[in-house]
Design an enzyme around this catalytic site. Structure first.
Site, PDB file in Angstrom:
ATOM      1  N   LEU A 125     -27.532 -20.500 -50.691  1.00 12.18           N
ATOM      2  CA  LEU A 125     -27.652 -19.217 -50.000  1.00 12.18           C
ATOM      3  C   LEU A 125     -26.286 -18.553 -49.942  1.00 12.18           C
ATOM      4  O   LEU A 125     -25.304 -19.196 -49.559  1.00 12.18           O
ATOM      5  CB  LEU A 125     -28.194 -19.430 -48.582  1.00 12.18           C
ATOM      6  CG  LEU A 125     -28.314 -18.177 -47.700  1.00 12.18           C
ATOM      7  CD1 LEU A 125     -29.363 -17.227 -48.261  1.00 12.18           C
ATOM      8  CD2 LEU A 125     -28.674 -18.573 -46.266  1.00 12.18           C
ATOM      9  N   GLY A 133     -18.148 -13.747 -41.946  1.00 12.08           N
ATOM     10  CA  GLY A 133     -19.289 -14.631 -42.079  1.00 12.08           C
ATOM     11  C   GLY A 133     -20.472 -14.180 -41.255  1.00 12.08           C
ATOM     12  O   GLY A 133     -21.454 -13.659 -41.771  1.00 12.08           O
ATOM     13  N   SER A 134     -20.367 -14.336 -39.941  1.00 11.03           N
ATOM     14  CA  SER A 134     -21.501 -14.029 -39.069  1.00 11.03           C
ATOM     15  C   SER A 134     -21.782 -12.526 -38.963  1.00 11.03           C
ATOM     16  O   SER A 134     -22.865 -12.132 -38.546  1.00 11.03           O
ATOM     17  CB  SER A 134     -21.253 -14.611 -37.677  1.00 11.03           C
ATOM     18  OG  SER A 134     -21.157 -16.020 -37.741  1.00 11.03           O
ATOM     19  N   LYS A 181     -29.431  -1.870 -42.501  1.00 13.49           N
ATOM     20  CA  LYS A 181     -30.670  -1.450 -43.163  1.00 13.49           C
ATOM     21  C   LYS A 181     -30.480  -1.252 -44.668  1.00 13.49           C
ATOM     22  O   LYS A 181     -31.449  -0.968 -45.379  1.00 13.49           O
ATOM     23  CB  LYS A 181     -31.191  -0.167 -42.529  1.00 13.49           C
ATOM     24  CG  LYS A 181     -31.626  -0.358 -41.074  1.00 13.49           C
ATOM     25  CD  LYS A 181     -32.166   0.932 -40.478  1.00 13.49           C
ATOM     26  CE  LYS A 181     -32.598   0.712 -39.022  1.00 13.49           C
ATOM     27  NZ  LYS A 181     -33.121   1.964 -38.406  1.00 13.49           N
ATOM     28  N   LEU A 242     -34.000 -21.156 -38.063  1.00 14.61           N
ATOM     29  CA  LEU A 242     -34.230 -22.485 -38.635  1.00 14.61           C
ATOM     30  C   LEU A 242     -32.912 -23.152 -39.004  1.00 14.61           C
ATOM     31  O   LEU A 242     -32.718 -24.348 -38.744  1.00 14.61           O
ATOM     32  CB  LEU A 242     -35.123 -22.379 -39.872  1.00 14.61           C
ATOM     33  CG  LEU A 242     -35.396 -23.703 -40.592  1.00 14.61           C
ATOM     34  CD1 LEU A 242     -36.086 -24.696 -39.668  1.00 14.61           C
ATOM     35  CD2 LEU A 242     -36.230 -23.474 -41.856  1.00 14.61           C
ATOM     36  N   GLU A 243     -31.982 -22.387 -39.590  1.00  7.73           N
ATOM     37  CA  GLU A 243     -30.691 -22.970 -39.970  1.00  7.73           C
ATOM     38  C   GLU A 243     -29.964 -23.543 -38.758  1.00  7.73           C
ATOM     39  O   GLU A 243     -29.436 -24.661 -38.794  1.00  7.73           O
ATOM     40  CB  GLU A 243     -29.812 -21.917 -40.646  1.00  7.73           C
ATOM     41  CG  GLU A 243     -28.431 -22.432 -41.028  1.00  7.73           C
ATOM     42  CD  GLU A 243     -27.544 -21.373 -41.658  1.00  7.73           C
ATOM     43  OE1 GLU A 243     -26.357 -21.677 -41.921  1.00  7.73           O
ATOM     44  OE2 GLU A 243     -28.015 -20.249 -41.889  1.00  7.73           O
ATOM     45  N   ARG A 244     -29.951 -22.790 -37.670  1.00  5.05           N
ATOM     46  CA  ARG A 244     -29.217 -23.244 -36.485  1.00  5.05           C
ATOM     47  C   ARG A 244     -29.913 -24.408 -35.805  1.00  5.05           C
ATOM     48  O   ARG A 244     -29.263 -25.324 -35.290  1.00  5.05           O
ATOM     49  CB  ARG A 244     -29.003 -22.065 -35.536  1.00  5.05           C
ATOM     50  CG  ARG A 244     -27.949 -21.112 -36.071  1.00  5.05           C
ATOM     51  CD  ARG A 244     -27.881 -19.789 -35.355  1.00  5.05           C
ATOM     52  NE  ARG A 244     -26.824 -18.961 -35.949  1.00  5.05           N
ATOM     53  CZ  ARG A 244     -26.700 -17.665 -35.791  1.00  5.05           C
ATOM     54  NH1 ARG A 244     -27.582 -17.003 -35.044  1.00  5.05           N
ATOM     55  NH2 ARG A 244     -25.730 -17.000 -36.384  1.00  5.05           N
ATOM     56  N   ARG A 269     -17.487 -57.357 -30.681  1.00  2.76           N
ATOM     57  CA  ARG A 269     -16.040 -57.412 -30.458  1.00  2.76           C
ATOM     58  C   ARG A 269     -15.738 -58.022 -29.088  1.00  2.76           C
ATOM     59  O   ARG A 269     -16.204 -57.512 -28.070  1.00  2.76           O
ATOM     60  CB  ARG A 269     -15.467 -55.997 -30.551  1.00  2.76           C
ATOM     61  CG  ARG A 269     -14.004 -55.865 -30.166  1.00  2.76           C
ATOM     62  CD  ARG A 269     -13.077 -56.516 -31.149  1.00  2.76           C
ATOM     63  NE  ARG A 269     -11.712 -56.056 -30.955  1.00  2.76           N
ATOM     64  CZ  ARG A 269     -10.645 -56.746 -31.323  1.00  2.76           C
ATOM     65  NH1 ARG A 269     -10.794 -57.930 -31.905  1.00  2.76           N
ATOM     66  NH2 ARG A 269      -9.443 -56.257 -31.145  1.00  2.76           N
ATOM     67  N   GLU A 368     -18.102 -19.596 -31.039  1.00  5.18           N
ATOM     68  CA  GLU A 368     -17.684 -18.359 -30.378  1.00  5.18           C
ATOM     69  C   GLU A 368     -18.669 -17.219 -30.666  1.00  5.18           C
ATOM     70  O   GLU A 368     -19.045 -16.448 -29.763  1.00  5.18           O
ATOM     71  CB  GLU A 368     -16.275 -17.973 -30.838  1.00  5.18           C
ATOM     72  CG  GLU A 368     -15.173 -18.915 -30.364  1.00  5.18           C
ATOM     73  CD  GLU A 368     -15.128 -20.237 -31.106  1.00  5.18           C
ATOM     74  OE1 GLU A 368     -14.503 -21.192 -30.604  1.00  5.18           O
ATOM     75  OE2 GLU A 368     -15.728 -20.335 -32.198  1.00  5.18           O
TER      76      GLU A 368
END
Length: 389
Positions: A125, A133-134, A181, A242-244, A269, A368
């Site tokens: 993608l 990015g965002s 748009k 879905l990605e998040r 241990r 952020e």
């Protein structure tokens, strides 16, 4: 909660997947981590087993299963100690293929989705760019209509499967003056003239190929646009949920793996005649971390249930990624500490886990950015709605 989500069939699928990963993937992980290239045979084996087609309708060669099969798939991929291998698999199946499953035409599904299910074509993608990015609305890549083709110019970066993949679902501006748009999605063959890729050298996720891609007058058939011009932004926003969620599930799964490994180590241990799991300071800390993991895990399953029922879970999925990735970083950091000096040795899993986990609060929207999205929803009462198709 967990018992309400998974049937006996789900559990049988999980056991089968675990066995497959142990036999077919784990023996090769160290090689792929070193070379940064996953060999093609494993893609085809995943395809043969149907793992890439869990969410794809049977009409196009998939299995048409509910979303909890996807959750099992991404959880178990986190427990073989290669975040890069896991990322390559789910970026193909749940970043690229999500758009093909939901929005592609019948012809596009035959040409790209069906071979993707079989592991014969590998997708990625392309949204993020070197300048942002965002901020999807701010992308600079353009697609200009010329006759029966679109001519694409621009660049993308941080693209998982971008170097060795076969096609990219690419976001570009078909109308630069129309803001969000004016964004459209295209399927672009990565072997097309004018496409070039530069492999990035990463801190973690070493097994996956992450690329910076350039598009110089790349001609793409008009038939390769997904939906219609201007529909891309809505498609991208819808897929972000879905990605998040998947990144949130990834996080709770790798935290669970780290805790299981750390507890096993602590039981074995010994210091001053007893296992270190018997020291109150350590056992109480581990319990706190386990509780945090369980809270995120149960929340993520709840979001999965809503998404599987068709709800638009932008807020819930954003919370999932924000809180789960932070939790995983804290859990894995502390699990490394439980191992003492051995936690710092590459022969043990924690060093790689720390590196791989650190991408969680960055990829798919930084923490952020996610906080600002949630601020708009919770404080400013902004509503996000599913795109009209």
């Amino acid at each position: 909660m967990h018992g309400m989500c998974f049937t006996e069939e789900h559990q049988l699928f999980r056991e089968s997947l675990k066995d497959f990963l142990k036999k077919e993937v784990v023996p090769h992980i160290e090689k792929w981590e070193e070379t940064g290239q996953i060999e093609s045979f494993i893609w085809r084996k995943f395809g043969e087993m149907g793992y890439f087609g869990l969410a794809t309708p049977e009409e196009y060669g998939g299995l048409g299963l509910d979303l909890f099969y996807t959750i099992i798939f991404v959880e178990e991929l986190q427990k073989i100690n290669s975040g890069g291998f896991a990322a390559a698999m789910w970026a193909h199946a749940y970043l690229a293929m999500t758009h093909l499953n939901k929005n592609a035409s019948h012809q596009q599904k035959q040409q790209y989705l069906e071979p993707s299910v079989l592991g014969e074509k590998i997708g990625c993608l392309g949204v993020t760019e070197p300048f942002g990015g965002s901020d999807v609305a701010g992308i600079r890549t353009t697609a200009e209509k010329k006759g029966g083709n679109y001519v694409i110019n621009g660049s993308k970066t941080f693209i998982t499967n971008g170097v060795y993949g076969d096609y990219i679902v690419l976001a570009a501006k078909t109308d630069p003056k129309a803001g969000n748009k004016g964004i459209s999605l295209f399927i672009v063959d990565l072997g097309s003239k004018g496409v070039s890729a530069n492999k990035l050298n990463k801190l973690g996720w070493r097994a996956s190929d992450t690329g910076e891609l350039a598009f110089d007058n790349v001609e793409v058939p008009a038939a390769n646009i997904i939906g219609e011009e201007g529909m891309g932004f809505g498609f991208i926003m819808e897929a972000f949920a879905l990605e998040r969620l998947i990144m949130g599930v990834n996080a709770h799964a790798r935290a669970e793996y780290a805790l299981e490994y750390a507890l096993q180590y602590m039981d074995e241990r010994e210091t001053f005649g007893k296992p270190i799991s018997q020291y109150q300071a350590l056992r109480h800390r581990l319990v706190d971390l386990y509780a945090d993991m369980e809270l995120c895990k149960s929340y993520n399953y709840g979001v999965t249930y809503k998404l599987d029922k068709g709800e638009y879970v932008v807020k819930e999925a954003t919370i999932s990624k924000l809180k789960s990735t932070k939790m995983a970083d804290e859990v894995i950091y502390n699990c490394l500490q439980f191992l003492g000096g051995y936690g710092y040795i590459e022969d043990y899993p924690m060093a790689r886990l720390v590196r791989d986990s650190r991408l969680g609060p960055i990829g798919g929207g930084t923490s952020e950015i996610l906080k600002e999205i949630l601020s708009k929803i919770i404080i400013d009462k902004k509503e996000y709605k599913a795109p009209k198709k």
